[in-house]
Design a protein around this motif. Structure first.
Motif, short mmCIF file in Angstrom:
data_model
loop_
_atom_site.label_atom_id
_atom_site.label_comp_id
_atom_site.label_asym_id
_atom_site.label_seq_id
_atom_site.Cartn_x
_atom_site.Cartn_y
_atom_site.Cartn_z
N ILE A 165 -18.71 28.79 31.39
CA ILE A 165 -19.26 29.87 30.71
C ILE A 165 -20.67 29.55 30.36
CG2 ILE A 165 -17.12 30.69 29.78
CD1 ILE A 165 -17.68 29.42 26.92
N GLY B 231 -7.70 29.56 32.78
CA GLY B 231 -8.96 28.83 33.58
C GLY B 231 -9.55 27.87 32.42
N TYR C 188 -14.85 22.78 28.95
CA TYR C 188 -16.05 23.21 28.26
C TYR C 188 -15.77 24.59 27.23
CZ TYR C 188 -21.01 24.46 27.68
OH TYR C 188 -22.31 24.93 27.19
N SER C 189 -15.46 25.41 27.56
CA SER C 189 -14.94 26.62 27.05
C SER C 189 -13.98 26.39 25.79
CB SER C 189 -14.66 27.96 27.70
OG SER C 189 -13.74 27.75 28.63
N GLU D 87 -4.69 25.45 33.72
CA GLU D 87 -5.59 25.17 34.56
C GLU D 87 -4.80 24.94 36.09
OE1 GLU D 87 -8.98 25.28 35.44
OE2 GLU D 87 -7.99 24.55 37.34
N ILE D 88 -5.19 25.53 37.17
CA ILE D 88 -4.41 25.33 38.22
C ILE D 88 -4.81 23.81 39.12
CG2 ILE D 88 -5.91 26.30 39.89
CD1 ILE D 88 -3.12 27.66 40.96
N ARG E 33 -9.33 19.00 37.61
CA ARG E 33 -10.04 19.47 36.65
C ARG E 33 -9.17 19.30 35.35
NH1 ARG E 33 -12.68 24.82 39.38
NH2 ARG E 33 -14.05 23.78 40.90
N ASP F 183 -0.08 27.14 37.83
CA ASP F 183 -0.73 28.49 38.27
C ASP F 183 -0.33 29.52 37.00
OD1 ASP F 183 -1.10 31.23 38.97
OD2 ASP F 183 -0.26 30.88 41.01
N ALA F 184 -1.30 29.88 36.36
CA ALA F 184 -1.29 30.77 35.16
C ALA F 184 -0.21 31.84 35.33
CB ALA F 184 -2.81 31.63 34.92
N ASP G 144 -10.66 33.77 32.11
CA ASP G 144 -11.84 33.03 32.85
C ASP G 144 -11.33 32.12 34.12
OD1 ASP G 144 -14.36 32.53 33.48
OD2 ASP G 144 -14.46 30.80 32.33
C1 LIG Z 1 -14.66 29.62 35.71
S1 LIG Z 1 -13.57 28.27 35.71
C2 LIG Z 1 -13.15 28.09 34.32
C3 LIG Z 1 -14.27 27.70 33.21
C4 LIG Z 1 -14.04 27.40 31.94
N1 LIG Z 1 -13.42 28.53 31.18
C5 LIG Z 1 -15.16 26.54 31.18
O1 LIG Z 1 -16.09 27.62 30.89
O2 LIG Z 1 -15.17 25.50 30.84
C6 LIG Z 1 -12.15 28.91 36.33
C7 LIG Z 1 -10.90 28.00 36.47
O3 LIG Z 1 -9.67 28.77 36.87
C8 LIG Z 1 -8.86 28.00 37.70
N2 LIG Z 1 -7.94 28.97 38.14
C9 LIG Z 1 -8.07 29.50 39.18
N3 LIG Z 1 -6.91 30.35 39.37
C10 LIG Z 1 -6.20 29.95 38.37
C11 LIG Z 1 -4.61 30.17 38.18
N4 LIG Z 1 -3.98 31.14 39.09
N5 LIG Z 1 -4.17 29.77 37.29
C12 LIG Z 1 -4.83 28.67 36.39
N6 LIG Z 1 -6.01 28.43 36.59
C13 LIG Z 1 -6.74 28.96 37.52
C14 LIG Z 1 -9.86 27.29 38.72
O4 LIG Z 1 -9.19 25.99 39.13
C15 LIG Z 1 -11.09 26.97 37.63
O5 LIG Z 1 -11.17 25.57 37.03
#
Ligand SMILES: C[S@@+](CC[C@H](N)C(=O)[O-])C[C@H]1O[C@@H](n2cnc3c(N)ncnc32)[C@H](O)[C@@H]1O
Length: 218
Positions: free
Chosen positions: A40, A64, A69-70, A91-92, A96, A119-120, A137
């Motif tokens: 973010i 996500g 960070y967020s 987080e998937i 990370r 997976d969310a 996010d």
């Molecule tokens: C934009 S980043 C998140 C950044 C975080 N919110 C921050 O600002 O620090 C999106 C994250 O969502 C994760 N992601 C994507 N699809 C997902 C899912 N189905 N379930 C869980 N996490 C997922 C990705 O691996 C990625 O690390």
């Protein structure tokens, strides 16, 4: 259609008005920049803090985690004083997730933040209890599905914040710079239409960062 961005001088000015962040934030920002990990914008982090303060939120769900960070913006919020907040973040991506766990440890917030790997879509139905604040996010192409899954877990009066809803302005003109971005743009636009039509919530969309939708459940 060209990309629509907030003018740089406005972004810089808004960022200059933010309070100073601990050095750990700069460390994570650097790592994300180096490894192309999305995160973010700081002004969105501050928006989350303000909204958490207004809502006096205590049970927070984040979709996500990235490398944390967020979640740290929310966990280290000076406005949390006097409240026992709990953040569950999903987080998937294993690498990370592990890097986020490292930062949660380093920041001393392991009793506040519960990171979950998976997976969310699968994790959300397994979560216990309800939430008064949700920050979405994760994969933009799955936003409509995430919304449907998260909705029953959001308490009445609960706040839902969704990042990247303007996507450089692409959702406005339904433009995608490359074919593989088409689904993402279409699904984010679909989500915005769903929020507009939904009788169970109030939504506003701010041109902050890459666009942030803020909803409150009636
Ligand atoms: C934009 S980043 C998140 C950044 C975080 N919110 C921050 O600002 O620090 C999106 C994250 O969502 C994760 N992601 C994507 N699809 C997902 C899912 N189905 N379930 C869980 N996490 C997922 C990705 O691996 C990625 O690390």
């Amino acid at each position: 259609m060209a990309e629509i961005k907030i003018p740089e001088n406005i972004v810089n000015f808004i960022q200059q008005l933010l309070p100073e962040r601990p050095p750990l934030f700069a460390e994570i920002e650097e790592e994300c920049k180096r490894d192309y990990i999305p995160l973010i914008e700081p002004e969105v982090g501050q928006l989350l803090r303000v909204l958490l303060g207004i809502k006096q939120a205590e049970r927070i769900l984040e979709l996500g985690t990235g490398i944390g960070y967020s979640a740290l913006w929310m966990a280290l919020n000076p406005g949390n004083e006097g409240r026992q907040i709990k953040i569950t973040t999903l987080e998937i991506d294993q690498s990370r997730y592990e890097r986020a766990c490292h930062y949660f440890q380093k920041a001393g917030v392991t009793t506040v933040v519960t990171p979950l790997l998976g997976d969310a879509n699968k994790l959300i139905p397994q979560l216990e209890g309800t939430f008064d604040f949700v920050f979405m996010d994760a994969a933009k192409g799955q936003y409509p599905e995430f919304f449907q899954k998260v909705w029953p877990l959001l308490e009445p009066g609960g706040v839902l914040v969704i990042d990247n809803v303007l996507m450089n302005g692409w959702v406005i003109d339904m433009y995608w710079p490359e074919r593989r971005k088409k689904t993402m743009v279409c699904r984010v636009r679909k989500l915005l239409e769903m929020l507009k039509e939904h009788s169970g919530l109030l939504t506003t969309t701010l041109p902050l960062g890459d666009g942030v939708a803020i909803c409150v459940k009636k």
